[in-house]
Motif scaffolding. Sequence first.
Motif, PDB file in Angstrom:
ATOM      1  N   ASP A 179       0.838  -1.202   0.000  1.00 39.07           N
ATOM      2  CA  ASP A 179       0.000   0.000   0.000  1.00 39.07           C
ATOM      3  C   ASP A 179       0.876   1.256   0.000  1.00 39.07           C
ATOM      4  O   ASP A 179       0.607   2.215  -0.746  1.00 39.07           O
ATOM      5  N   ALA A 180       1.896   1.264   0.850  1.00 43.61           N
ATOM      6  CA  ALA A 180       2.798   2.408   0.934  1.00 43.61           C
ATOM      7  C   ALA A 180       3.450   2.674  -0.421  1.00 43.61           C
ATOM      8  O   ALA A 180       3.535   3.827  -0.870  1.00 43.61           O
ATOM      9  N   ILE A 181       3.880   1.609  -1.084  1.00 39.54           N
ATOM     10  CA  ILE A 181       4.498   1.746  -2.412  1.00 39.54           C
ATOM     11  C   ILE A 181       3.501   2.332  -3.409  1.00 39.54           C
ATOM     12  O   ILE A 181       3.828   3.238  -4.191  1.00 39.54           O
ATOM     13  N   GLY A 182       2.270   1.830  -3.364  1.00 38.14           N
ATOM     14  CA  GLY A 182       1.238   2.321  -4.284  1.00 38.14           C
ATOM     15  C   GLY A 182       0.900   3.778  -4.055  1.00 38.14           C
ATOM     16  O   GLY A 182       0.712   4.545  -5.007  1.00 38.14           O
ATOM     17  N   PHE A 183       0.842   4.203  -2.801  1.00 39.81           N
ATOM     18  CA  PHE A 183       0.492   5.590  -2.493  1.00 39.81           C
ATOM     19  C   PHE A 183       1.614   6.548  -2.885  1.00 39.81           C
ATOM     20  O   PHE A 183       1.354   7.672  -3.337  1.00 39.81           O
ATOM     21  N   ILE A 184       2.858   6.117  -2.720  1.00 40.61           N
ATOM     22  CA  ILE A 184       3.986   6.941  -3.186  1.00 40.61           C
ATOM     23  C   ILE A 184       3.904   7.110  -4.696  1.00 40.61           C
ATOM     24  O   ILE A 184       4.093   8.208  -5.227  1.00 40.61           O
ATOM     25  N   SER A 185       3.613   6.020  -5.376  1.00 40.27           N
ATOM     26  CA  SER A 185       3.505   6.064  -6.834  1.00 40.27           C
ATOM     27  C   SER A 185       2.436   7.050  -7.289  1.00 40.27           C
ATOM     28  O   SER A 185       2.649   7.857  -8.201  1.00 40.27           O
ATOM     29  N   ARG A 186       1.273   7.023  -6.628  1.00 38.58           N
ATOM     30  CA  ARG A 186       0.191   7.928  -7.019  1.00 38.58           C
ATOM     31  C   ARG A 186       0.524   9.380  -6.657  1.00 38.58           C
ATOM     32  O   ARG A 186       0.202  10.298  -7.407  1.00 38.58           O
ATOM     33  N   SER A 187       1.201   9.575  -5.539  1.00 41.50           N
ATOM     34  CA  SER A 187       1.606  10.931  -5.149  1.00 41.50           C
ATOM     35  C   SER A 187       2.556  11.516  -6.193  1.00 41.50           C
ATOM     36  O   SER A 187       2.403  12.668  -6.618  1.00 41.50           O
ATOM     37  N   GLU A 188       3.517  10.714  -6.613  1.00 37.83           N
ATOM     38  CA  GLU A 188       4.468  11.177  -7.630  1.00 37.83           C
ATOM     39  C   GLU A 188       3.773  11.430  -8.960  1.00 37.83           C
ATOM     40  O   GLU A 188       4.083  12.397  -9.674  1.00 37.83           O
ATOM     41  N   SER A 189       2.806  10.584  -9.297  1.00 35.22           N
ATOM     42  CA  SER A 189       2.050  10.772 -10.545  1.00 35.22           C
ATOM     43  C   SER A 189       1.278  12.086 -10.534  1.00 35.22           C
ATOM     44  O   SER A 189       1.204  12.793 -11.548  1.00 35.22           O
TER      45      SER A 189
END
Length: 246
Positions: A179-189
């Motif tokens: 989840d943490a990895i996914g949320f970082i990815s969306r934040s960067e996007s």
Amino acid sequence: MRRFNSNITKFNLLILSCYSVFLFAILQFSFIGLAESQTHNEIEFVYNIEQMKGHLEQAIINKENGNNTLTHAHIQHPIIEIYDSIEAQLASVDSNHNTLLFNSLNELSKNADNLDLSQFKEETNEVNQILNKAIDLIVPEDNSTLTLIAASWLLDATNAEYEEGVRNGNVIQIIEYQDAIGFISRSESLLNETLPALNQTMKSSADETKKLFAELNSKVESRADIDDIRVSTNEIKQKISNITGF
């Protein structure tokens, strides 16, 4: 007597004037409060939708790795944990789209195990398009400030999930770690999405922020201590704050 009446008239006018100013101030603050409340609701909506996207990103990664159990878990999270937070707001604008989103998530969950990777990616992409449309319905105009604030909120969620998922350099809760990895990815996007709307000074700051994201991703991959993760997320949030002015 005339002078007395004149004084009364002036006094009444003064009272009326003060009352008008007071009423204007009350109305002004009411409108400001309403605008702030509405903006907060919009940020929260985008934030929740982006969490759903983060989960779906991780679902695809797990499908690629042949782990249907984790794939299914990441599809279920948007339905069980997040959907209730967006349902009323979306339904108030477009009840049909609200129903479409709910049904699409459930269909993806039901069919996930039986779809091959190509089919799964295609159906997940369709759900993401429905999520994008949901954002357009609630936030019809591009708003880089709102988008960047949502990106900042995702980093707060990252901290919480990472703290649950990693301990002493080991992954103890794989779903939370992912989840943490996914949320970082969306934040960067979201940061990347705002770049065309930023002026040159802001773009320079955004480029610095992208480097910080690279450092954060490296820390997450090496399963760094949560305090190190917070240092990076706080640095990024400060950069975002410098760009937005909030």
